[in-house]
Design an enzyme around this catalytic site. Structure first.
Site, PDB file in Angstrom:
ATOM      1  N   GLY A 200      19.394 -12.751   5.410  1.00 14.32           N
ATOM      2  CA  GLY A 200      19.905 -13.715   4.446  1.00 14.32           C
ATOM      3  C   GLY A 200      19.003 -14.104   3.300  1.00 14.32           C
TER       4      GLY A 200
ATOM      5  N   GLU B 171      16.711  -9.985  10.751  1.00 15.10           N
ATOM      6  CA  GLU B 171      17.588  -8.898  10.311  1.00 15.10           C
ATOM      7  C   GLU B 171      17.714  -8.861   8.791  1.00 15.10           C
ATOM      8  OE1 GLU B 171      21.240 -10.134  12.125  1.00 15.10           O
ATOM      9  OE2 GLU B 171      20.575  -9.714  14.158  1.00 15.10           O
ATOM     10  N   PRO B 172      16.626  -8.749   8.056  1.00 16.47           N
ATOM     11  CA  PRO B 172      16.753  -8.736   6.596  1.00 16.47           C
ATOM     12  C   PRO B 172      17.344  -7.420   6.097  1.00 16.47           C
ATOM     13  CG  PRO B 172      14.484  -8.302   7.220  1.00 16.47           C
ATOM     14  CD  PRO B 172      15.228  -8.559   8.502  1.00 16.47           C
TER      15      PRO B 172
ATOM     16  N   ARG C 199      19.119  -7.187   2.287  1.00 15.63           N
ATOM     17  CA  ARG C 199      18.997  -7.247   0.836  1.00 15.63           C
ATOM     18  C   ARG C 199      17.548  -7.437   0.384  1.00 15.63           C
ATOM     19  NH1 ARG C 199      23.307  -9.394  -2.324  1.00 15.63           N
ATOM     20  NH2 ARG C 199      23.966 -10.443  -0.408  1.00 15.63           N
TER      21      ARG C 199
ATOM     22  N   ARG D 247      30.098  -4.928  -6.395  1.00 17.58           N
ATOM     23  CA  ARG D 247      29.661  -6.322  -6.348  1.00 17.58           C
ATOM     24  C   ARG D 247      30.138  -7.171  -7.533  1.00 17.58           C
ATOM     25  NH1 ARG D 247      25.282  -8.243  -6.136  1.00 17.58           N
ATOM     26  NH2 ARG D 247      25.635  -9.627  -4.391  1.00 17.58           N
TER      27      ARG D 247
ATOM     28  N   CYS E 223      40.998   2.402 -13.477  1.00 19.25           N
ATOM     29  CA  CYS E 223      42.184   1.768 -14.073  1.00 19.25           C
ATOM     30  C   CYS E 223      42.439   0.377 -13.510  1.00 19.25           C
ATOM     31  CB  CYS E 223      43.388   2.664 -13.849  1.00 19.25           C
ATOM     32  SG  CYS E 223      43.085   4.307 -14.475  1.00 19.25           S
ATOM     33  N   GLU E 224      41.506  -0.507 -13.701  1.00 12.03           N
ATOM     34  CA  GLU E 224      41.658  -1.899 -13.299  1.00 12.03           C
ATOM     35  C   GLU E 224      40.826  -2.751 -14.245  1.00 12.03           C
ATOM     36  OE1 GLU E 224      41.528  -3.310  -9.384  1.00 12.03           O
ATOM     37  OE2 GLU E 224      41.890  -1.358  -8.469  1.00 12.03           O
TER      38      GLU E 224
HETATM   39  N1  LLP Z   1      22.582  -9.837   9.975  1.00 13.83           N
HETATM   40  C1  LLP Z   1      23.914 -10.012  10.012  1.00 13.83           C
HETATM   41  C2  LLP Z   1      24.552 -10.359  11.275  1.00 13.83           C
HETATM   42  C3  LLP Z   1      24.660  -9.874   8.824  1.00 13.83           C
HETATM   43  O1  LLP Z   1      25.973 -10.069   8.862  1.00 13.83           O
HETATM   44  C4  LLP Z   1      24.007  -9.541   7.614  1.00 13.83           C
HETATM   45  C5  LLP Z   1      24.763  -9.383   6.376  1.00 13.83           C
HETATM   46  C6  LLP Z   1      22.619  -9.350   7.648  1.00 13.83           C
HETATM   47  C7  LLP Z   1      21.937  -9.512   8.842  1.00 13.83           C
HETATM   48  C8  LLP Z   1      21.820  -8.980   6.440  1.00 13.83           C
HETATM   49  O2  LLP Z   1      21.876  -9.970   5.471  1.00 13.83           O
HETATM   50  P1  LLP Z   1      20.942  -9.889   4.180  1.00 13.83           P
HETATM   51  O3  LLP Z   1      19.507 -10.042   4.621  1.00 13.83           O
HETATM   52  O4  LLP Z   1      21.178  -8.587   3.528  1.00 13.83           O
HETATM   53  O5  LLP Z   1      21.399 -11.027   3.339  1.00 13.83           O
HETATM   54  N2  LLP Z   1      28.155  -7.207   0.593  1.00 13.83           N
HETATM   55  C9  LLP Z   1      27.585  -8.501   0.311  1.00 13.83           C
HETATM   56  C10 LLP Z   1      26.628  -8.973   1.408  1.00 13.83           C
HETATM   57  C11 LLP Z   1      27.248  -8.997   2.768  1.00 13.83           C
HETATM   58  C12 LLP Z   1      26.284  -9.398   3.863  1.00 13.83           C
HETATM   59  C13 LLP Z   1      26.886  -9.228   5.198  1.00 13.83           C
HETATM   60  N3  LLP Z   1      26.025  -9.507   6.289  1.00 13.83           N
HETATM   61  C14 LLP Z   1      26.922  -8.467  -1.063  1.00 13.83           C
HETATM   62  O6  LLP Z   1      26.942  -7.429  -1.717  1.00 13.83           O
HETATM   63  O7  LLP Z   1      26.404  -9.480  -1.525  1.00 13.83           O
END
Ligand code: LLP
Length: 422
Positions: A239, A273-274, A276, A312, A344-345
Site C-alpha cells: 500500500g 506485500e509491497p 507499487r 489507469r 474507439c472510446e
Molecule cells: N497485498 C494485497 C492483498 C493487495 O490486494 C495489494 C494490492 C497489494 C498487497 C499491493 O499493494 P501496493 O503495494 O501495490 O499498493 N490497479 C490499481 C491498484 C490495485 C491494488 C490491488 N491490491 C492501480 O493501478 O492503482
C-alpha cells in the site's frame, strides 16, 4: 533518483537512449529500469533490517518473470492472488517458503495447487473459504498454514476503487468476528492458524491510516494471546504510495518506525506485500505520436499507446506525467493538449489540457510511473497486440516479453465446424 533522465538531448532509461529501444522493439513498449527496481526493494529491506520482517513482492503490480527473478535474487519473496501468479513466482525462482497466497476468492483447485507446493502462508478472507480450505487440506493429508485477513474498517484515504479496508469493501473478515473465526480455524482439521493479515488499500500517501489499522490488529493479537491462541505472524500488506504528480509518499524508514512502535512487545514475525512502491516509478510506457489534430476546441495528440496498454487514467482518473523523449528546448512555450490513444472510446485519454512542448507526428513520448499496474492490467481490446516489455541494465536492454504476432492472437479463437469454412 529517477532512472529516466535526459542526456544529450534525449530521454534515456539508465544508459540506453529510448529511441534505440523504440527503433529495435517498436512502440508502444514498456521499459523498466532494473536499477530502479533494485533500489526500491533495497530501501524497503533496509528500513526493516532491525525487525524480524520478510518482504513478499505483490506480483500483481508487475508480474513479468524477469522482474520477479530480479527481486528474488535480492531475497524478496512473493505475494500472489491466483494460481497463475503462484506459477509465475515459482517459475521465476521464488522459494515456496517465501510465498504468501492472498485474495478474496480462491478456488478449491487453487488451494490444492498451493497446498501441493507447501507455500509459506495462505491468507484466508472468510469463514466459507476457511471451511473449504480445511476440507481440501484434509483430503490431501496436508496442513494449511494460514493468516486471517481482517477488515479493520479504516479509511485508507486513497481512490475509492483501490481502498480495501473499510467495512463496505469485500475484503477480509470483520475485525470484531476475527477472534471467533481464529478459534474456529484452530479447531478445524488441516488448518494451522499462524497469524493475522491486513491490507487497507493501495497508493497510500500518508501514514495515519496504517497506524490506525495496525493498532487495531495489534489489539486483536493481544486478545487472541489472552485466549491462549498462538499468533506468530503479522502480515501488514502493501500500500505505500509513490509520486505520480509531486505527492510525497511515506518514506519506508518512517513506515518501519511506525510498525516498530505499534508492534512493540508483540513478539511476532512481520510480513509485507509491497507492489507499487517497488516497481511503480521504475517503469515507463514509450509511445509514438501518430497525428497531431486540431479539433474545434482542443488540440489532440494521438499516440500509438492506448487504454488497453495502460488503463489507469481511464479507470482511476490516474495522473501520469508525460514527457517528450526528445528534450524540449529550454524556455519553449507549452501548448495545452489532450493526449489520447487510438481506441474507439472517449475514455481512451491519457491527459486532458496538459501543457506539452510542441510535438509532431513521429515523435516519441514517455508516460512515466507506469511500472506498476501497467502491463499487468493491459488487454488486447480493439485487437491490439499487447505491448512488449524491456528491462534495462546499464547500457544493455533485454526484451523480457516480445510483442506477440497477429497470428498468435488470432489463433486463440476457434471457429466451430458447424459455422463452416470461410
Ligand atoms: N497485498 C494485497 C492483498 C493487495 O490486494 C495489494 C494490492 C497489494 C498487497 C499491493 O499493494 P501496493 O503495494 O501495490 O499498493 N490497479 C490499481 C491498484 C490495485 C491494488 C490491488 N491490491 C492501480 O493501478 O492503482
Amino acid at each position: 533518483m529517477t532512472d529516466f533522465t535526459y542526456r544529450n538531448g534525449e530521454l534515456h532509461a539508465e544508459d540506453v537512449p529510448l529511441s534505440r529501444i523504440a527503433a529495435e522493439v517498436g512502440t508502444p513498449v514498456y521499459c523498466y529500469s532494473s536499477t530502479g527496481i533494485e533500489r526500491q526493494a533495497t530501501r524497503f529491506l533496509k528500513a526493516f533490517a532491525d525487525q524480524p520482517a520478510s518482504i513478499h513482492y505483490a506480483v500483481k503490480a508487475n508480474s513479468n518473470l524477469a522482474v520477479i527473478r530480479l527481486l528474488a535474487k535480492l531475497g524478496v519473496g512473493a505475494d500472489v492472488v491466483s494460481e497463475g501468479e503462484l506459477r509465475r513466482a515459482l517459475a521465476a525462482g521464488v522459494p515456496a517458503q517465501k510465498i504468501v497466497f492472498s485474495g478474496v476468492g480462491k478456488s478449491a483447485e487453487e488451494m490444492e495447487f498451493a497446498l501441493g507446493r507447501d507455500i509459506f502462508q495462505i491468507n484466508v478472507e472468510s469463514e466459507p473459504e476457511l471451511r473449504l480450505l480445511s476440507a481440501v487440506a484434509s483430503r490431501m493429508g496436508k496442513t494449511a498454514r494460514i493468516a486471517l485477513r481482517v477488515n479493520p474498517d479504516v479509511d485508507a484515504r486513497t481512490h475509492a476503487k483501490i481502498s480495501t479496508g473499510k467495512k463496505e469493501n469485500k475484503f477480509g473478515i470483520e475485525i470484531d468476528r476475527a477472534q471467533e473465526i481464529y478459534r474456529l480455524a484452530a479447531d478445524l482439521p488441516g488448518i494451522s492458524p499462524q497469524g493475522i493479515a491486513v491490507h487497507i488499500g493501495s497508493q497510500l500517501t500518508r501514514l495515519s491510516p496504517f497506524d490506525l489499522a495496525f493498532q487495531r490488529v495489534a489489539e486483536l493479537v493481544r486478545q487472541l494471546r489472552a485466549e491462549g491462541m498462538t499468533v506468530s505472524q503479522l502480515d501488514l500488506g502493501g500500500g505505500i504510495g509513490i509520486s505520480y504528480r509531486g505527492e510525497v509518499p511515506p518514506d519506508p524508514v518512517d513506515y518501519a518506525q511506525l510498525v516498530k512502535r505499534v508492534t512493540a512487545g508483540l513478539d511476532v514475525s512481520l510480513a509485507f506485500e509491497p507492489g507499487r512502491y517497488i516497481v511503480g516509478n521504475a517503469g515507463i510506457l514509450v509511445s509514438r505520436i501518430l497525428y497531431v489534430k486540431q479539433g474545434l476546441s482542443r488540440r489532440f495528440v494521438i499516440q500509438d499507446a492506448a487504454m488497453n496498454d495502460l488503463i489507469r487514467p481511464s479507470l482511476y482518473e490516474a495522473w501520469h506525467e508525460i514527457v517528450p523523449v526528445k528534450e524540449p528546448a529550454a524556455g519553449v512555450s507549452l501548448d495545452a493538449v489532450d493526449i489520447v490513444g487510438p481506441v474507439c472510446e472517449t475514455g481512451d485519454t491519457f491527459a486532458t489540457e496538459r501543457p506539452l512542448s510542441p510535438v509532431e507526428s513521429g515523435d516519441l513520448l514517455a508516460i512515466l510511473s507506469a511500472g506498476a499496474y501497467g502491463a499487468t492490467m493491459s488487454s488486447s481490446y480493439n485487437t491490439r497486440l499487447l505491448a512488449p516489455e524491456v528491462l534495462v541494465r546499464g547500457s544493455v536492454f533485454s526484451v523480457i516479453r516480445p510483442r506477440p504476432s497477429f497470428e498468435e492472437l488470432l489463433s486463440q479463437d476457434k471457429i466451430p465446424d458447424w459455422l463452416g469454412q470461410g
